[in-house]
Design a protein around this motif. Structure first.
Motif, short mmCIF file in Angstrom:
data_model
loop_
_atom_site.label_atom_id
_atom_site.label_comp_id
_atom_site.label_asym_id
_atom_site.label_seq_id
_atom_site.Cartn_x
_atom_site.Cartn_y
_atom_site.Cartn_z
N ILE A 1 -13.09 7.36 60.64
CA ILE A 1 -11.87 6.67 60.22
C ILE A 1 -11.63 7.00 58.75
O ILE A 1 -12.24 6.42 57.85
N ILE A 2 -10.74 7.92 58.51
CA ILE A 2 -10.49 8.43 57.15
C ILE A 2 -9.03 8.22 56.81
O ILE A 2 -8.14 8.79 57.46
N PRO A 3 -8.72 7.38 55.81
CA PRO A 3 -7.31 7.17 55.47
C PRO A 3 -6.64 8.46 55.03
O PRO A 3 -7.28 9.34 54.42
N PRO A 4 -5.36 8.61 55.33
CA PRO A 4 -4.65 9.82 54.92
C PRO A 4 -4.45 9.87 53.42
O PRO A 4 -4.44 8.84 52.73
N THR A 5 -4.30 11.07 52.90
CA THR A 5 -3.93 11.27 51.49
C THR A 5 -2.60 12.00 51.43
O THR A 5 -2.18 12.63 52.40
N PHE A 6 -1.95 11.91 50.27
CA PHE A 6 -0.59 12.42 50.14
C PHE A 6 -0.43 13.18 48.82
O PHE A 6 -1.11 12.87 47.84
N PRO A 7 0.47 14.14 48.79
CA PRO A 7 0.75 14.83 47.52
C PRO A 7 1.24 13.84 46.46
O PRO A 7 1.88 12.83 46.77
N ARG A 8 0.93 14.13 45.21
CA ARG A 8 1.35 13.27 44.10
C ARG A 8 2.81 13.60 43.77
O ARG A 8 3.12 14.29 42.79
N ARG A 9 3.68 13.09 44.62
CA ARG A 9 5.11 13.40 44.53
C ARG A 9 5.87 12.16 44.97
O ARG A 9 5.66 11.67 46.07
N ASP A 10 6.77 11.62 44.12
CA ASP A 10 7.50 10.40 44.42
C ASP A 10 8.95 10.67 44.76
O ASP A 10 9.60 11.54 44.14
N PHE A 11 9.46 9.90 45.70
CA PHE A 11 10.87 9.91 46.09
C PHE A 11 11.33 8.45 46.06
O PHE A 11 10.89 7.64 46.88
#
Length: 453
Positions: free
Chosen positions: A28-38
């Motif tokens: 169970i590994i939480p997802p990660t996301f690019p450091r990019r905001d909208f």
């Protein structure tokens, strides 16, 4: 019975069972996301609680996905919107002073989408937050997701006066019966069309056939029906979420035919079960035949509800490998603490269920209950199986019945073991019908010590 051999076997079996938990957690590994905001306001959203922001959320979700992923930021304010449909690689970040408030305009929830209603597939109004086939998705932040369900909208469809329904008004009963009949007659899912002119309430958050999911920090409140109910999903983390709502069937967290789930540090105060683990209903559940499995439930606090940690009743695809540790339940409006519900119409197998370090500070009905006569009772051809349940370090206060287990003679509840449990001030210690291989070790009920039953 050779009691010494039973206890030795119990200790080994329990130790081996809890030994699986680290392997499950490693999956169970939480997802990660690019450091990019909208920022949603850059796409036309206005947080005044009046302007319709549906299109702004649609466009910002699309933009984040097409850019390769990132964080969709909802700044302070109240944002009125229709359903939000997730795309892959998007983290919806709801800021501390932000509320996403979902519209009461039914037309916003069309066109229909594939979802499950009480464990049966159909096309219906969109859930308020939805995905299909998405990968790497999240809802984070400290803000509020407000389903805007109340006694004038959504909730009266249950058909009960305490939720705003009045004599002569339409409600869900006819549609519900039609849907269940369609499923038993193997009507193709594409032909099970409800939505406009029908009265089956959608869930609030229903990620469907998706994986790598995180919900963290937010408050989820006042859903039309089940609040968070992922279906056919894998790798789910629910952390530090408040789930509140006292409408009809407003269960807190209902994973349905999902795999590898961690729910921890959450607060529940609900109109139905706090957590209910499911795997499809009757023939439709058997058609898909995917269990709910590998579930870890840690450090949660549960107030009102029909059940604290529940398995069923939509259980036809089976449930296995559930580990609940250090959970607290505390409300006279919580009916039951640890609850299993099934019958011979549902069928399915419930097995390898582990409860440890459970504190029940107050309760209304049963502390622990396994019921094979839920709803339809013994009216079907699919004999359920319930086996391998281990309860350790349970302490409770109050309640009408401590331990209630009721099964059919042809399928006894098998291998249930209670160790180091103390039940205070319960009216009836236990009621047992068709249970085999039941072991008590260092169990006290109302001050009386039980070593075996």
């Amino acid at each position: 019975m050779n009691y010494g051999q039973q206890i030795l076997g119990h200790e080994v079996e329990t130790e081996q069972g809890w030994g699986q938990i680290q392997h499950i957690l490693s999956q169970i590994i939480p997802p990660t996301f690019p450091r990019r905001d909208f920022v949603v306001t850059d796409f036309g959203a206005v947080g005044n609680g009046i302007m319709d922001c549906t299109d702004a959320f649609r466009r910002v979700m699309m933009a984040a996905n097409m850019a390769g992923g990132g964080r969709v930021v909802v700044p302070a304010g109240i944002y009125l919107t229709g359903p939000i449909h997730f795309k892959s690689k998007v983290n919806l970040y709801v800021s501390k002073e932000a509320t996403i408030k979902f519209s009461q305009d039914l037309e916003k929830y069309l066109p229909m989408v594939l979802n499950r209603f009480e464990g049966v597939e159909l096309y219906n109004y969109s859930p308020l937050i939805y995905s299909y086939g998405a990968v790497n998705i999240a809802i984070t932040g400290e803000g509020i997701l407000d389903g805007n369900g109340d006694n004038e909208h959504w909730w009266p469809w249950k058909g009960l006066t305490q939720y705003g329904w009045q004599e002569g008004q339409v409600h869900q009963a006819e549609d519900r019966n039609v849907l269940f009949t369609m499923a038993e007659q193997n009507v193709p899912v594409e032909e099970r069309k409800f939505g406009s002119g029908h009265y089956l309430r959608p869930s609030f958050i229903q990620f469907y056939n998706s994986k790598n999911i995180l919900i963290e920090g937010v408050t989820v409140k006042d859903s039309p029906m089940w609040q968070i109910s992922p279906v056919l999903c894998e790798n789910i983390t629910i952390n530090s979420v408040k789930i509140i709502g006292h409408g009809p069937n407003t269960d807190g967290f209902d994973p349905d035919s999902c795999k590898n789930i961690l729910i921890k540090n959450c607060y529940f105060d609900n109109g139905d079960d706090c957590i209910a683990i499911k795997s499809g209903r009757n023939g439709d559940g058997r058609r898909i035949n995917i269990p709910c499995e590998n579930i870890v439930i840690q450090n949660n606090y549960m107030k009102d509800g029909h059940g604290g940690i529940t398995i069923g009743s939509e259980i036809s695809g089976s449930v296995r490998n559930v580990f609940a540790d250090h959970n607290v339940m505390d409300s006279p409006n919580l009916d039951r603490a640890l609850r299993f519900k099934t019958n011979s119409v549902r069928g399915g197998i419930i097995e390898n269920i582990y409860f440890r370090n459970t504190t029940v500070k107050s309760i209304d009905e049963e502390i622990f209950i396994v019921d094979m006569d839920y709803e339809e009772g013994d009216a079907g051809e699919y004999t359920p199986i319930v086996r391998n349940i281990f309860v350790e370090n349970l302490e409770s206060y109050g309640g009408k019945t401590g331990i209630l287990m009721s099964a059919y003679e042809r399928t006894p509840i098998s291998n249930v073991q209670f160790t180091n449990c103390i039940l205070h001030n319960v009216e009836t210690p236990f009621v047992l019908k068709n249970v085999e291989r039941l072991v008590f070790k260092n169990v006290s009920i109302n001050g009386k010590h039980y070593d075996d039953v």
